[in-house]
Scaffold this motif. Structure first.
Motif, PDB file in Angstrom:
ATOM      1  N   SER A  22      50.418  26.721  -3.942  1.00 11.78           N
ATOM      2  CA  SER A  22      48.990  26.686  -4.271  1.00 11.78           C
ATOM      3  C   SER A  22      48.271  25.642  -3.421  1.00 11.78           C
ATOM      4  O   SER A  22      47.144  25.867  -2.966  1.00 11.78           O
ATOM      5  CB  SER A  22      48.785  26.390  -5.757  1.00 11.78           C
ATOM      6  N   VAL A  23      48.906  24.489  -3.201  1.00  7.46           N
ATOM      7  CA  VAL A  23      48.311  23.489  -2.312  1.00  7.46           C
ATOM      8  C   VAL A  23      48.203  24.046  -0.897  1.00  7.46           C
ATOM      9  O   VAL A  23      47.189  23.849  -0.208  1.00  7.46           O
ATOM     10  CB  VAL A  23      49.142  22.187  -2.323  1.00  7.46           C
ATOM     11  N   THR A  72      43.521  24.271  -7.846  1.00 13.85           N
ATOM     12  CA  THR A  72      44.972  24.208  -7.688  1.00 13.85           C
ATOM     13  C   THR A  72      45.676  24.105  -9.031  1.00 13.85           C
ATOM     14  O   THR A  72      46.719  24.750  -9.243  1.00 13.85           O
ATOM     15  CB  THR A  72      45.356  23.006  -6.807  1.00 13.85           C
ATOM     16  N   GLN A  90      45.040  26.019  -0.187  1.00 15.01           N
ATOM     17  CA  GLN A  90      43.725  25.372  -0.250  1.00 15.01           C
ATOM     18  C   GLN A  90      42.978  25.532   1.078  1.00 15.01           C
ATOM     19  O   GLN A  90      43.488  25.156   2.134  1.00 15.01           O
ATOM     20  CB  GLN A  90      43.870  23.879  -0.558  1.00 15.01           C
TER      21      GLN A  90
END
Length: 323
Positions: free
Chosen positions: A141-142, A242, A145
């Motif tokens: 998920s990071v 996130t 970004q």
């Protein structure tokens, strides 16, 4: 309760040779849809931790609290089954019911719009998965970004293959499957390797900060979703987008809505109100009738395929490796 699994009584298990356990049928009439339920865990078509084989089985390679493991999930004669190998086999089998939606209650969802109702009827096999693992959802998920999905999927694929380890199991484990690196390894990846994987310093620094306190972050899997998100957001670089994307998967959170997304408000606004200019605040207002089930409502809207017509070109992928 209708729509729930009963926890299974495992049969044979082994942390070396593998284990097998049937996962009891759902009490409801709709059969489990493995693809819909586990699809959010797949980070692109070439995700080295996730495979779907021609027989419809789903394979996942995970780093559990007991170590690396591989699990194979399938539906046979309408009955979900799980088989696992590696040091994490016991853990994976114990958590297979939650992974397949045993802790989800789809009967709590009441459609309030025609589009949502129609999609709900077509997608009755959808269950919200709960992995019980935070870092395996947090790190990708990071990586997602502020970049395109394809960029993030490539970064995840390169890093897992280079610093992870081959998925344990027999020869039937699909080729090219890997378990993601452990927390310490994430902290030791050199800056130039992040660069080669097209990950900028901000995202790599966030992952390193999270990996240094991985044990504390993993505790969030056992918290209620709002508290879990607050725990994650204590890490600089982890914000509401996130934390929501992570906790939806690790905690099976039916009400955690992703805010701060470039496309989601417009999609939901277009589907429910014909307004493609919807912002986060207006999106939350539109989802208010689904309080307690807003994430499920958003999933169903995305699955409906109703999206606003394209007006602008796609986001241009970046390539920091050329710098």
């Amino acid at each position: 309760m209708a729509g729930r699994f009963t926890p299974p009584t495992p049969t044979t298990r082994s942390t070396v040779r593998g284990g097998h356990t049937p996962v009891p049928r759902q009490d409801g009439t709709a059969p489990l849809d493995l693809g819909l339920t586990l699809g959010p865990l797949r980070r692109g078509p070439a995700d080295p931790t996730f495979r779907v084989t021609p027989d419809g089985s789903v394979w996942r390679a995970s780093r559990t609290p007991d170590g690396p493991g591989t699990i194979r999930l399938t539906v046979r004669d309408g009955r979900p089954e799980a088989e696992a190998w590696g040091a994490g086999a016991h853990w994976l089998l114990d958590n297979a019911p939650a992974l397949l939606g045993a802790e989800d209650d789809p009967t709590a969802f009441v459609p309030r719009h025609k589009l949502v109702l129609a999609t709900h009827r077509r997608r009755q096999g959808l269950r919200l998965t709960r992995t019980g693992l935070v870092m395996e959802s947090l790190i990708p998920s990071v990586l997602e970004q502020k970049v395109t999905a394809d960029e993030a999927y490539r970064s995840w694929r390169l890093l897992v293959r280079k610093y992870g380890e081959p998925a344990p199991g027999p020869e039937t484990v699909p080729d090219g499957m890997y378990v993601m690196p452990d927390a310490r390894t994430w902290t030791q990846i050199p800056s130039w390797e992040w660069h080669r994987a097209n990950v900028d310093g901000k995202r790599s620094a966030t992952i390193v900060r999270a990996a240094r306190v991985a044990a504390r972050l993993e505790e969030a899997a056992h918290m209620d979703p709002p508290a879990a998100r607050r725990r994650l957001e204590l890490i600089p670089g982890i914000g509401p987008w996130t934390s929501a994307e992570t906790i939806q998967r690790s905690n099976g959170a039916p009400d955690e809505v992703t805010t701060g997304d470039l496309h989601l408000p417009g999609i939901i606004g277009w589907a429910l109100a014909g307004d493609r200019t919807t912002d986060d605040e207006a999106m939350l207002d539109l989802l208010a009738p689904y309080a307690g089930q807003r994430h499920r409502a958003a999933r169903l809207i995305l699955l409906s395929g109703r999206v606003p017509p394209r007006r602008a070109p796609r986001m241009t992928p970046g390539d920091i490796t050329a710098l």
